[in-house]
Design a protein around this motif. Sequence first.
Motif, PDB file in Angstrom:
ATOM      1  N   ALA A 678       0.493  -1.283   0.068  1.00  0.00           N
ATOM      2  CA  ALA A 678      -0.147   0.095   0.045  1.00  0.00           C
ATOM      3  C   ALA A 678       0.852   1.430   0.299  1.00  0.00           C
ATOM      4  O   ALA A 678       0.489   2.751  -0.678  1.00  0.00           O
ATOM      5  N   GLU A 679       2.115   1.349   0.832  1.00  0.00           N
ATOM      6  CA  GLU A 679       3.164   2.121   0.704  1.00  0.00           C
ATOM      7  C   GLU A 679       4.425   1.064   0.373  1.00  0.00           C
ATOM      8  O   GLU A 679       5.117   0.541   0.586  1.00  0.00           O
ATOM      9  N   TYR A 680       5.151   2.603  -0.431  1.00  0.00           N
ATOM     10  CA  TYR A 680       6.281   1.993  -0.106  1.00  0.00           C
ATOM     11  C   TYR A 680       7.636   2.893  -0.917  1.00  0.00           C
ATOM     12  O   TYR A 680       7.387   3.833  -1.406  1.00  0.00           O
ATOM     13  N   GLU A 681       8.578   2.751  -0.575  1.00  0.00           N
ATOM     14  CA  GLU A 681       9.353   3.678  -0.693  1.00  0.00           C
ATOM     15  C   GLU A 681      10.753   3.589  -1.606  1.00  0.00           C
ATOM     16  O   GLU A 681      10.871   1.929  -2.125  1.00  0.00           O
ATOM     17  N   VAL A 682      11.185   4.656  -2.426  1.00  0.00           N
ATOM     18  CA  VAL A 682      12.156   3.579  -3.612  1.00  0.00           C
ATOM     19  C   VAL A 682      13.657   5.184  -3.090  1.00  0.00           C
ATOM     20  O   VAL A 682      13.406   6.159  -2.924  1.00  0.00           O
ATOM     21  N   LYS A 683      14.609   4.272  -1.942  1.00  0.00           N
ATOM     22  CA  LYS A 683      15.559   4.747  -2.084  1.00  0.00           C
ATOM     23  C   LYS A 683      16.760   4.826  -2.144  1.00  0.00           C
ATOM     24  O   LYS A 683      17.411   3.497  -1.742  1.00  0.00           O
ATOM     25  N   PRO A 697       7.551  -6.702  -9.325  1.00  0.00           N
ATOM     26  CA  PRO A 697       5.949  -6.970  -9.825  1.00  0.00           C
ATOM     27  C   PRO A 697       5.125  -7.548  -8.879  1.00  0.00           C
ATOM     28  O   PRO A 697       4.885  -8.582  -8.105  1.00  0.00           O
ATOM     29  N   SER A 698       5.148  -6.007  -7.588  1.00  0.00           N
ATOM     30  CA  SER A 698       4.031  -6.143  -6.769  1.00  0.00           C
ATOM     31  C   SER A 698       2.836  -6.907  -6.654  1.00  0.00           C
ATOM     32  O   SER A 698       2.040  -6.492  -7.764  1.00  0.00           O
ATOM     33  N   VAL A 699       2.148  -6.775  -6.099  1.00  0.00           N
ATOM     34  CA  VAL A 699       0.790  -7.586  -5.800  1.00  0.00           C
ATOM     35  C   VAL A 699      -0.200  -6.710  -5.545  1.00  0.00           C
ATOM     36  O   VAL A 699      -1.749  -6.504  -6.170  1.00  0.00           O
ATOM     37  N   ARG A 700      -0.211  -5.345  -5.817  1.00  0.00           N
ATOM     38  CA  ARG A 700      -0.295  -4.012  -6.688  1.00  0.00           C
ATOM     39  C   ARG A 700      -0.869  -3.762  -7.726  1.00  0.00           C
ATOM     40  O   ARG A 700      -1.485  -2.444  -8.496  1.00  0.00           O
ATOM     41  N   GLY A 701       0.438  -4.027  -8.507  1.00  0.00           N
ATOM     42  CA  GLY A 701       0.646  -3.802 -10.232  1.00  0.00           C
ATOM     43  C   GLY A 701       2.536  -4.284  -9.968  1.00  0.00           C
ATOM     44  O   GLY A 701       2.931  -3.608  -9.031  1.00  0.00           O
ATOM     45  N   ASP A 702       2.592  -3.679 -11.229  1.00  0.00           N
ATOM     46  CA  ASP A 702       4.019  -3.631 -11.849  1.00  0.00           C
ATOM     47  C   ASP A 702       4.194  -2.760 -11.314  1.00  0.00           C
ATOM     48  O   ASP A 702       4.325  -0.830 -11.987  1.00  0.00           O
ATOM     49  N   ILE A 703       5.113  -2.175 -10.334  1.00  0.00           N
ATOM     50  CA  ILE A 703       6.460  -0.837 -10.853  1.00  0.00           C
ATOM     51  C   ILE A 703       7.682  -0.598 -11.489  1.00  0.00           C
ATOM     52  O   ILE A 703       8.047  -2.133 -11.358  1.00  0.00           O
ATOM     53  N   PHE A 704       7.570   0.404 -11.955  1.00  0.00           N
ATOM     54  CA  PHE A 704       8.093   0.705 -13.181  1.00  0.00           C
ATOM     55  C   PHE A 704       9.199   1.810 -12.038  1.00  0.00           C
ATOM     56  O   PHE A 704       8.762   3.094 -12.006  1.00  0.00           O
ATOM     57  N   LEU A 718       8.950   7.136 -12.682  1.00  0.00           N
ATOM     58  CA  LEU A 718       8.858   5.935 -11.604  1.00  0.00           C
ATOM     59  C   LEU A 718       6.903   5.771 -12.170  1.00  0.00           C
ATOM     60  O   LEU A 718       6.309   7.163 -12.752  1.00  0.00           O
ATOM     61  N   ILE A 719       6.612   4.721 -12.489  1.00  0.00           N
ATOM     62  CA  ILE A 719       5.244   4.990 -12.765  1.00  0.00           C
ATOM     63  C   ILE A 719       5.574   3.686 -11.616  1.00  0.00           C
ATOM     64  O   ILE A 719       5.184   2.647 -10.841  1.00  0.00           O
ATOM     65  N   SER A 720       3.990   4.166 -10.832  1.00  0.00           N
ATOM     66  CA  SER A 720       3.485   3.219  -9.654  1.00  0.00           C
ATOM     67  C   SER A 720       2.372   3.200  -9.817  1.00  0.00           C
ATOM     68  O   SER A 720       1.387   3.495 -10.526  1.00  0.00           O
ATOM     69  N   PRO A 721       1.782   1.528  -9.377  1.00  0.00           N
ATOM     70  CA  PRO A 721       0.395   1.595 -10.232  1.00  0.00           C
ATOM     71  C   PRO A 721      -0.663   1.791  -9.155  1.00  0.00           C
ATOM     72  O   PRO A 721      -0.341   2.400  -7.754  1.00  0.00           O
ATOM     73  N   GLU A 722      -1.715   1.791  -9.258  1.00  0.00           N
ATOM     74  CA  GLU A 722      -2.808   2.268  -8.042  1.00  0.00           C
ATOM     75  C   GLU A 722      -3.016   1.908  -7.268  1.00  0.00           C
ATOM     76  O   GLU A 722      -2.832   0.545  -6.765  1.00  0.00           O
ATOM     77  N   ASP A 768      21.128  13.803   3.765  1.00  0.00           N
ATOM     78  CA  ASP A 768      21.547  12.939   2.475  1.00  0.00           C
ATOM     79  C   ASP A 768      20.866  12.185   1.992  1.00  0.00           C
ATOM     80  O   ASP A 768      20.696  12.380   0.046  1.00  0.00           O
ATOM     81  N   PHE A 769      19.085  13.067   1.609  1.00  0.00           N
ATOM     82  CA  PHE A 769      17.918  13.491   0.816  1.00  0.00           C
ATOM     83  C   PHE A 769      17.221  14.982   0.466  1.00  0.00           C
ATOM     84  O   PHE A 769      17.153  14.645   2.072  1.00  0.00           O
ATOM     85  N   ALA A 770      16.241  14.601  -0.298  1.00  0.00           N
ATOM     86  CA  ALA A 770      15.483  15.485  -0.483  1.00  0.00           C
ATOM     87  C   ALA A 770      14.425  13.950  -0.246  1.00  0.00           C
ATOM     88  O   ALA A 770      14.171  13.546  -1.297  1.00  0.00           O
ATOM     89  N   ILE A 771      12.707  14.394   0.382  1.00  0.00           N
ATOM     90  CA  ILE A 771      12.541  12.999  -0.037  1.00  0.00           C
ATOM     91  C   ILE A 771      10.976  13.601  -0.086  1.00  0.00           C
ATOM     92  O   ILE A 771      10.336  14.806   0.269  1.00  0.00           O
ATOM     93  N   PHE A 772      10.725  12.878  -0.784  1.00  0.00           N
ATOM     94  CA  PHE A 772       8.926  13.605  -1.685  1.00  0.00           C
ATOM     95  C   PHE A 772       7.931  11.966  -0.944  1.00  0.00           C
ATOM     96  O   PHE A 772       7.881  10.929  -1.237  1.00  0.00           O
ATOM     97  N   LYS A 773       6.733  12.518  -0.966  1.00  0.00           N
ATOM     98  CA  LYS A 773       5.684  11.446  -1.165  1.00  0.00           C
ATOM     99  C   LYS A 773       4.705  11.997  -2.982  1.00  0.00           C
ATOM    100  O   LYS A 773       4.131  12.898  -2.976  1.00  0.00           O
ATOM    101  N   VAL A 774       4.557  10.671  -3.180  1.00  0.00           N
ATOM    102  CA  VAL A 774       3.352  10.717  -4.488  1.00  0.00           C
ATOM    103  C   VAL A 774       2.388   9.773  -4.397  1.00  0.00           C
ATOM    104  O   VAL A 774       2.562   8.378  -3.478  1.00  0.00           O
ATOM    105  N   LYS A 775       1.349   9.988  -4.943  1.00  0.00           N
ATOM    106  CA  LYS A 775       0.943   8.944  -5.943  1.00  0.00           C
ATOM    107  C   LYS A 775       0.997   8.061  -6.909  1.00  0.00           C
ATOM    108  O   LYS A 775       1.538   7.886  -6.938  1.00  0.00           O
ATOM    109  N   GLU A 776      -0.430   7.233  -7.251  1.00  0.00           N
ATOM    110  CA  GLU A 776      -0.364   6.621  -8.376  1.00  0.00           C
ATOM    111  C   GLU A 776      -0.156   7.304  -9.842  1.00  0.00           C
ATOM    112  O   GLU A 776      -0.530   8.534  -9.419  1.00  0.00           O
ATOM    113  N   GLY A 777       0.559   6.744 -10.712  1.00  0.00           N
ATOM    114  CA  GLY A 777       0.913   7.988 -11.863  1.00  0.00           C
ATOM    115  C   GLY A 777       2.316   7.371 -12.413  1.00  0.00           C
ATOM    116  O   GLY A 777       3.316   6.618 -11.633  1.00  0.00           O
TER     117      GLY A 777
END
Length: 786
Positions: A678-683, A697-704, A718-722, A768-777
């Motif tokens: 439902a939530e995941y990180e790209v770090k 190939p996550s349970v919610r759809g492919d993450i690219f 990043l292509i994040s599934p619904e 170390d990072f700038a951190i953002f949160k995004v929804k599907e898309g």
Amino acid sequence: MDYKSHILLYFSLFFTASFSFAQTPNWEGAKWIWQEQDGPANTWVAFRESFNLNKVPEQAIANIAVDTKYWLWVNGEMVVFEGGLARGAAPNTNYYDEVDLKPYLKNGENTVAILVWYWGRTRKVHDDSGNGGLIFHANLGENLLNSNANWKLKVHPAYDPKSGGGGKSANRVNAYNVKFDARKAMEDWSESAWYTNKFDDSTWDKPVEKGVANSKPWGTLVKRPIPLWNDRGLVNYEALTLKSNQKELKLPFKNSTDSLIIIRAKLPFNKQITPYLKVKSKAGETIVIDTDNNHNLIQSIYTTKEGVQSFEGFTWFNGHFVEYAIPAGVEVQDLKYRWTGVGEMAGTFESSDNYFTRLWWMARNTLYICARNGYMDCPDRERGLWVGDVADQTGAVFYTLDEPGRLLLKKGIDNTIAYRDGDTIQGLAPGFGAYRGKSSELTGQSLQYIDQGIWQYYYNTGDKPTLKNAYPAVLNYLKLWEMKPNGLPEHRKGYANWVDWGIDPDPVPTNVVLYFMALKAAKNMAVTLGKTNDISWYDNRINSIKQNFEKEYWQGVRYGSKNKPIEERVSALAILSGLAKKEHYDILVDSVLVPVKKSSPHMEWIAEEAIMLTGQYSKGLQRMKDRYQEQVDIEWLTTLYEKYHPKLRGTYNHAWNAPNYVLSRYIAGIKATEVAWAEYEVKPNLVHMTSVKQIVPSVRGDIFLEINRADGSYQIDLISPENTIAKVYIPKNGKEFSKVKVNGKVIWKKGKLKSNVDNVSFLKEDKDFAIFKVKEGSWTFTATHK
């Protein structure tokens, strides 16, 4: 299939396929049928039934169960290549398949033909019922098609029950060689009766009705919890050569010598395959089909008839090359192979460093070739569902395989729980054969399975029914462990005091840490399932181990027993579990985890992950490179070995290699942070790499995910599934950003939020990072450094 349909289907499968006998359908009078004899072992039996249809029905779902495997044709067209699963879901059960017959049916006369292969021996992955058998039921609208004494049966005369194969020990492979004499074959017996030259089965026997559905010896019928194999059809090999001189070979080819010639057929990579040939020959010549795999215990042996003929050996084996031994005078017209397996290898990983791209690919192949009726240790020597091997594979499954791979993991959990020995979680499921009457518990593996197998499966899928089914067994097993006066668990040896193939293992503290990790995982299960009464028991033991581990096992530069040689496994597990003090991290990495290389691949990924958890990614990659360099450099090798020391040995496709898990989770930096992604990180932590591409190939759809960096810039696509939220970390790499764009719009500049982008929020900035949160898309982050 769209996303919503995919999720509904997936969670429907969880509920209908969770271990429950209540889902058994009404077989409406179908009978178990076989010949008069109960066996014998290694028997191939052909069945036929012809029937008329006035109209092809809207639905035509057949339920089919056998002991042990079957091949199904309708009107001469193959419908299922190798149906059936090794028994069983639990003691006294038998799997059945659902097969859609509608595309193959016709108005008028139809014929169903089924070839059943009865193994007739119990070994690591199969619990023999003691009786070959077939039961079949299909509701065809106006017709019920049931197996009964009116069907036709014939023991296939071309298959030799004395074919051998599989190894002599019950420790080895269940299946047999296929030994087929074409001079005894039944021509076109699978064809429909409506063909002009119809097959005459009038002389065939009538089968004997042996029982009804859900009766012994086969037991309760349980729906197959994974899809039928992904059958990719017969295809050409990559290349054909003569083994004697490596010269390329073109077909047709006739062996004009007076001796045997071996044709070596190259596969693209190590696969589970069945071999095919088409030859012109006189009668009585024997062609042996094998692979280059030294541990392969299966082969196909074909004896020719007169003229042009074709043959496919139905017992699968694996290797990098398939070898056909061709007698003098035989003309080879065609050679092909059929690749089958569980679903697809949907995950990918590429990087600017070709070494790690190839290593991830080899690890992917290793995982896939060790998955079929269940996840297994290896596809050639044992095919056993050792739970520790499966635990090693679990992390990689969620980065590599699609839905069938996840369902196979669920099946492994259900099987393990169903085949426990009292309260003991055994090392094998079904765990009979070599260990009948004797527990196969490997304590370290049973403990590891609780955290890295069962809990991680739930965390990545959200399948609560499977967790609920497993939890009581997990709690009861953990209660078998006694606590000593020093506040640590008493060592249980199981049937073998084994934790790793590598050098100088230290079993007692290894199991202490694995028990601690299992307790924490089980507590998480209790919280998830609302088992609040159990939580204080877990807390007491967790706290006891926390308070006493350091004084018992800290030896100045490492964790482990006082009088044992230095080794890296206990120290690595201490970091993974949280028992290691953070102030020890640097000395553990520099004095133990980097220089000491005694683990086998079974625990190598644990050492590599431990280094990554300390944040020293370059050292983790260097260890991975040091350990696998010898294998990556072997040009023909496409899977990974069982052992390192003292040289490469064991099988060259053993399931506990998981560098793809470490690379995906810590270099591409993708991991779930909430249940079911439902939530995941790209770090990302690219270290020396300039680019990484990953499909998860996550349970919610492919993450690219695609990451590219150059002097002065860093881009993440990043292509994040619904129905997902991703937390995206943009590395600074020691430099400050001048600006960050999202989908071309400046969102952040000189440390301040400049504008808003729908479905994107800025969380924070650290060193170390700038951190953002995004929804599907679909999202493109472009960062420019000062």
